[in-house]
Write a protein that holds these residues in place. Structure first.
Motif, short mmCIF file in Angstrom:
data_model
loop_
_atom_site.label_atom_id
_atom_site.label_comp_id
_atom_site.label_asym_id
_atom_site.label_seq_id
_atom_site.Cartn_x
_atom_site.Cartn_y
_atom_site.Cartn_z
N ALA A 104 0.83 -1.20 0.00
CA ALA A 104 0.00 0.00 0.00
C ALA A 104 0.86 1.25 0.00
O ALA A 104 0.56 2.24 -0.70
CB ALA A 104 -0.93 -0.01 1.21
N LEU A 105 1.95 1.23 0.76
CA LEU A 105 2.85 2.38 0.80
C LEU A 105 3.51 2.60 -0.55
O LEU A 105 3.64 3.75 -1.01
CB LEU A 105 3.89 2.19 1.90
CG LEU A 105 4.91 3.33 2.03
CD1 LEU A 105 4.22 4.65 2.33
CD2 LEU A 105 5.94 3.00 3.12
N ARG A 106 3.91 1.52 -1.20
CA ARG A 106 4.49 1.66 -2.54
C ARG A 106 3.50 2.33 -3.49
O ARG A 106 3.86 3.20 -4.28
CB ARG A 106 4.90 0.29 -3.10
CG ARG A 106 6.18 -0.26 -2.52
CD ARG A 106 6.44 -1.68 -2.97
NE ARG A 106 6.54 -1.83 -4.43
CZ ARG A 106 6.76 -2.99 -5.04
NH1 ARG A 106 6.90 -4.10 -4.31
NH2 ARG A 106 6.85 -3.05 -6.36
N ALA A 107 2.25 1.91 -3.40
CA ALA A 107 1.22 2.50 -4.25
C ALA A 107 0.99 3.97 -3.90
O ALA A 107 0.90 4.83 -4.79
CB ALA A 107 -0.07 1.72 -4.11
N LYS A 108 0.91 4.26 -2.60
CA LYS A 108 0.68 5.64 -2.18
C LYS A 108 1.80 6.55 -2.64
O LYS A 108 1.57 7.69 -3.06
CB LYS A 108 0.54 5.73 -0.65
CG LYS A 108 0.28 7.16 -0.18
CD LYS A 108 0.33 7.31 1.31
CE LYS A 108 0.22 8.79 1.68
NZ LYS A 108 0.31 9.03 3.12
N ASN A 109 3.04 6.05 -2.59
CA ASN A 109 4.18 6.86 -3.02
C ASN A 109 4.14 7.17 -4.50
O ASN A 109 4.83 8.10 -4.97
CB ASN A 109 5.49 6.15 -2.65
CG ASN A 109 5.78 6.20 -1.16
OD1 ASN A 109 5.22 7.03 -0.44
ND2 ASN A 109 6.63 5.31 -0.68
N LYS A 160 -2.12 2.59 8.87
CA LYS A 160 -1.88 3.94 9.36
C LYS A 160 -0.43 4.15 9.77
O LYS A 160 0.13 5.25 9.57
CB LYS A 160 -2.82 4.23 10.54
CG LYS A 160 -2.81 5.68 11.00
CD LYS A 160 -3.90 5.95 12.03
CE LYS A 160 -3.58 5.28 13.35
NZ LYS A 160 -4.59 5.63 14.39
N THR A 161 0.21 3.11 10.32
CA THR A 161 1.61 3.26 10.71
C THR A 161 2.51 3.48 9.50
O THR A 161 3.60 4.03 9.65
CB THR A 161 2.12 2.02 11.48
OG1 THR A 161 2.04 0.86 10.64
CG2 THR A 161 1.30 1.78 12.74
N LYS A 162 2.05 3.08 8.32
CA LYS A 162 2.80 3.34 7.08
C LYS A 162 2.38 4.67 6.44
O LYS A 162 2.86 5.02 5.37
CB LYS A 162 2.55 2.21 6.08
CG LYS A 162 3.09 0.86 6.50
CD LYS A 162 4.61 0.82 6.46
CE LYS A 162 5.11 -0.60 6.74
NZ LYS A 162 6.59 -0.66 6.74
N GLY A 163 1.44 5.36 7.09
CA GLY A 163 0.96 6.62 6.53
C GLY A 163 -0.09 6.45 5.45
O GLY A 163 -0.31 7.35 4.66
N VAL A 164 -0.74 5.28 5.42
CA VAL A 164 -1.73 4.99 4.39
C VAL A 164 -3.12 4.89 5.03
O VAL A 164 -3.32 4.17 6.00
CB VAL A 164 -1.42 3.67 3.66
CG1 VAL A 164 -2.50 3.35 2.64
CG2 VAL A 164 -0.05 3.73 3.00
#
Length: 348
Positions: A104-109, A160-164
């Motif tokens: 998810a973080l990769r996608a958000k970035n 949420k801990t990944k900022g997503v």
């Protein structure tokens, strides 16, 4: 006196911390795209661990998420989460909350939005199987609802801990006959099913009030099943935001199935006031021209649903190569590592 003032300052600081934490704990989702064009990419991490690499249509090896976003205009990803996948004979620990959060973080970035699909099982949950997680197998129904709550909050907080913050969360996957059998089997106890959906919905909202919850059924063209299931949930007080649909037609019947699915979607909107998401689509990889036409048609038809109630379309595991994972044949990449023309259907 000075000691008392210091104590008051400490208490005030603690109060402000709690207020801040409370606000963060109910962090809203970032703005969802006006229309989601996406892919379920849950296999990506496991495939990468196995050494898979992907080429673009020009034969250049690139990150598969970048290819989906930049070459096919996809703005969203879908990720499934199992409760304890190490308990199943598949996945080798992948598709847990932590792996999903990393993807998810990769996608958000890359600027992409995220849909979570909570299977509430240690392995596949679909119309033919809705098995309880092994650790939940002997729970009372109250304990089962508590487990759904705590697991849902745990997954949301792991994100949420990944900022997503996911824009959408499915409460179950293809729950045509409910979930967490037999307690939540819809044909046995629709009320239990509704309560489980409510529990998941409320758990999601406790972390992110603006994240939309989805009840997702297979066979989007089957209006009778949708009427029985969605109507039964609502009659039993279930709360959720969106009706999700799957559609896996053949190269010969896709046009008819799309028409039936759109008709059913409009009925869900008019009868129950729900928005609609096409959560999964796919077609045999060796019919890429038909798949391209199918994708283009359903994308345009869902986008044109009146009132903007058609939220988007997701292709299921397009990065799968022919025969991956014991024979999956509905991906959109060839054995040579290059994509078929199927995903061109997502282009505007």
């Amino acid at each position: 006196m000075l000691k008392g003032r210091r104590m008051m300052m400490v208490l005030l600081s603690l109060s402000m911390m709690l207020i801040t934490m409370g606000s963060f704990g109910n962090k809203p989702a970032e703005a969802a795209p006006s229309f989601a064009k996406g892919a379920d990419i849950s296999w990506v991490a496991g495939m990468e661990a196995q050494g898979y690499k992907w080429k673009d249509k020009n034969g250049v090896t690139r990150d598969v998420l970048e290819i989906l976003k930049n070459d096919y205009q996809m703005n969203s990803v879908r990720l499934r989460v199992w409760v304890n996948p190490s308990m199943s004979d598949y996945a080798n620990g992948y598709m847990n909350a932590e792996k999903a959060a990393e993807l998810a973080l990769r996608a958000k970035n890359l600027g992409m939005s995220v849909m979570l699909t909570l299977h509430y099982s240690d392995s596949w949950a679909d119309p033919g199987q809705q098995n309880k997680p092994y650790a939940w197998r002997n729970y009372t129904f109250q304990q089962l609802m508590d487990a759904v709550w705590s697991h849902t909050v745990y997954v949301m907080n792991t994100m949420k801990t990944k900022g997503v913050t996911p824009d959408w969360v499915q409460i179950g996957n293809e729950t045509n006959d409910g979930m967490l059998w037999n307690d939540g089997k819809a044909s046995v106890n629709m009320k239990n099913y509704a309560w489980l959906v409510n529990t998941g919905h409320n758990a999601v909202k406790s972390v992110s009030s603006s994240t939309k919850t989805i009840v997702h059924l297979a066979n989007g063209y089957d209006s009778a099943v949708f009427d029985w299931n969605i109507g039964g949930l609502i009659a039993n007080g279930a709360n959720f935001d969106v009706v999700g649909m799957s559609l896996y037609p053949s190269s010969t019947d896709w046009s008819t199935k799309v028409t039936q699915t759109i008709t059913n979607a409009n009925q869900m909107i008019s009868k129950y006031g729900k928005e609609v998401m096409i959560s999964e689509i796919g077609m045999d990889y060796n019919q890429p021209a038909a798949a391209k036409s199918f994708i283009s048609k359903i994308k345009n038809d869902v986008r044109n649903i009146s009132g903007g109630k058609g939220l988007g379309v997701f292709y299921w595991e397009p990065q799968a190569t022919p025969g991956y994972n014991g024979g999956y044949a509905k991906g959109a990449w060839q054995a040579d590592g290059k994509p078929t023309i199927a995903l061109d259907g997502f282009l505007n």
